[in-house]
Design a protein around this motif. Structure first.
Motif, short mmCIF file in Angstrom:
data_model
loop_
_atom_site.label_atom_id
_atom_site.label_comp_id
_atom_site.label_asym_id
_atom_site.label_seq_id
_atom_site.Cartn_x
_atom_site.Cartn_y
_atom_site.Cartn_z
N ARG A 1 -18.57 42.90 31.13
CA ARG A 1 -18.77 42.76 29.69
C ARG A 1 -20.26 42.83 29.36
O ARG A 1 -20.65 43.26 28.31
CB ARG A 1 -18.22 41.41 29.20
N ILE B 1 -9.64 54.29 28.27
CA ILE B 1 -10.32 53.66 27.13
C ILE B 1 -11.83 53.67 27.35
O ILE B 1 -12.31 53.36 28.44
CB ILE B 1 -9.83 52.20 26.95
N THR C 1 -15.63 46.58 35.19
CA THR C 1 -15.17 46.12 33.88
C THR C 1 -16.11 45.05 33.30
O THR C 1 -15.68 44.16 32.57
CB THR C 1 -13.76 45.53 34.01
N SER D 1 -14.99 51.89 27.28
CA SER D 1 -15.26 50.45 27.18
C SER D 1 -16.68 50.21 26.66
O SER D 1 -17.63 50.90 27.04
CB SER D 1 -15.08 49.79 28.55
N GLU D 2 -16.78 49.21 25.81
CA GLU D 2 -18.09 48.82 25.29
C GLU D 2 -18.76 47.84 26.25
O GLU D 2 -18.11 46.98 26.83
CB GLU D 2 -17.93 48.15 23.92
#
Lengths: 151, 88, 151, 88
Positions: free
Chosen positions: B77, B2, B75, B4-5
């Motif tokens: 954010r 995926i 990961t 990722s944003e």
């Protein structure tokens, strides 16, 4: 539990000290440190304090927890303002309380050294002549002051 | 895999030079560490090149915790870039 | 000029800080130290503070002059109480002001270390059970704290 | 030679042991230093001997200034003896 606040409003050191000491008689030493905006010989109109909301509080909390693990404190308060602050106005307050003076003094100095170099705040100068000023540069002396606590 | 944003935040003169306080990017393949991310950002335009021209003095935080440049973005954010702090 | 007082009455730290900082905007750092009477786990009814009138003021003035020659201070206040002081009440106040935090912190610590070991005050304990207590013994740790300023 | 009067002051447990806070004495010949004065006082009675039994820990001030025991009393008006200070 330490008291930590990041705010635009001014603070009152006496109120914060009283919040720590009221109703108890086991505190032997209270140290307060207040950092104020200096006018730099009349050339400064104000400092603009930018911060990273959320991280500022979290980083001060981490530093406070370190202080509480290093010294036997009975109270710890750290308040840091942001926004526009005029010369003569307070920017930062640290209060430490302990049974003995060395712990209160050392913890307050430690907190200030760490706040200076780790808390995500940045100062921009506004000049008295209306000109937009520079961002204040970090000082090597502040890094050195922090490094002494690693010993 | 995926895409990722990632939320990017800039403060003080890093923010001023880039011209924005916040943006969302999709991490390209090959960007593993904070240093990789900085190098990739520098290629995005002259304002980024100016903001990060001395990448070694830029401080980084992942999810509001200070990290060295060799830290993997993982990961995260939110990654923030800013000059050395001058609070207190 | 430092402000030095030896008195029975309580003092107000905020008033003393304001007396130093009001109307000026060149002060960057203010440190206060307040020493309080501890209850020693509930066994202490009060401390009786005896002093040598005249010499107490003179000795604090000598220590203050030393601090002012060692650090670039913009204000210095030292107030020491005498007489009967109950647990939770303040005994001593030191306020230091400077452009930068290290001078304010160091001068305050120096003043307290010197006050502890050179100012002619003596503490006698009055126990909570009504018994006459002992005179408080001087601590080697306080002498050691003072000695570090000779370096 | 004029016999000079000297005001003596005692504080804390030195005062309590001697039983007075203040007295005036005429210095006898041979008492030159603070240490001589202490030795002479110790001979004045059991209360003095008790107060000054460990003379080495007694602090002295001449005219309200701390002095070591080897200091000459000289033309002092006031000499004070007291335990180590415990202020602050």
């Amino acid at each position: 539990m330490p008291t930590i606040r990041v705010q635009t409003e001014a603070f009152d050191a006496a109120t914060e000290v009283n919040a720590i000491t009221a109703g108890r008689s086991d505190v032997g030493a209270v140290v307060t440190f207040t950092g104020l905006c200096r006018d730099e010989g009349g050339t400064l109109a104000a400092l603009e304090l930018e911060h990273y909301p959320g991280m500022a509080e979290a980083e001060i909390a981490r530093v406070a927890a370190q202080a509480e693990s290093r010294w036997p404190l009975m109270g710890l308060t750290a308040i840091h303002r942001f926004g526009r602050i005029a010369p003569g106005e307070p920017i930062v307050l640290v209060v430490t309380a302990s049974a003995h003076r060395s712990a209160a003094f050392e913890a307050a100095e430690f907190l200030m050294d760490y706040l200076k170099t780790r808390a995500p705040f940045w100062k921009k100068e506004h000049h008295a002549d209306g000109a937009q000023g520079d961002w204040v540069s970090a000082k090597d002396a502040d890094d050195a002051a922090m490094a002494r606590w690693d010993r | 895999m995926i895409m990722s944003e990632l939320n990017l935040r800039y403060f003080a003169w890093v923010r001023e030079r880039i011209g924005t306080a916040q943006e969302t990017v999709v991490l390209p393949a090959g960007v593993i560490t904070v240093a990789d991310l900085l190098a990739w950002l520098k290629e995005r335009g002259p304002e980024y090149a100016h903001a990060f021209e001395r990448a070694e003095i830029i401080r980084a935080a992942i999810d509001q915790t200070h990290v060295p440049h060799e830290t993997p973005v993982g990961t995260a954010r939110e990654v923030a870039f800013f000059p050395p702090m001058t609070g207190g």
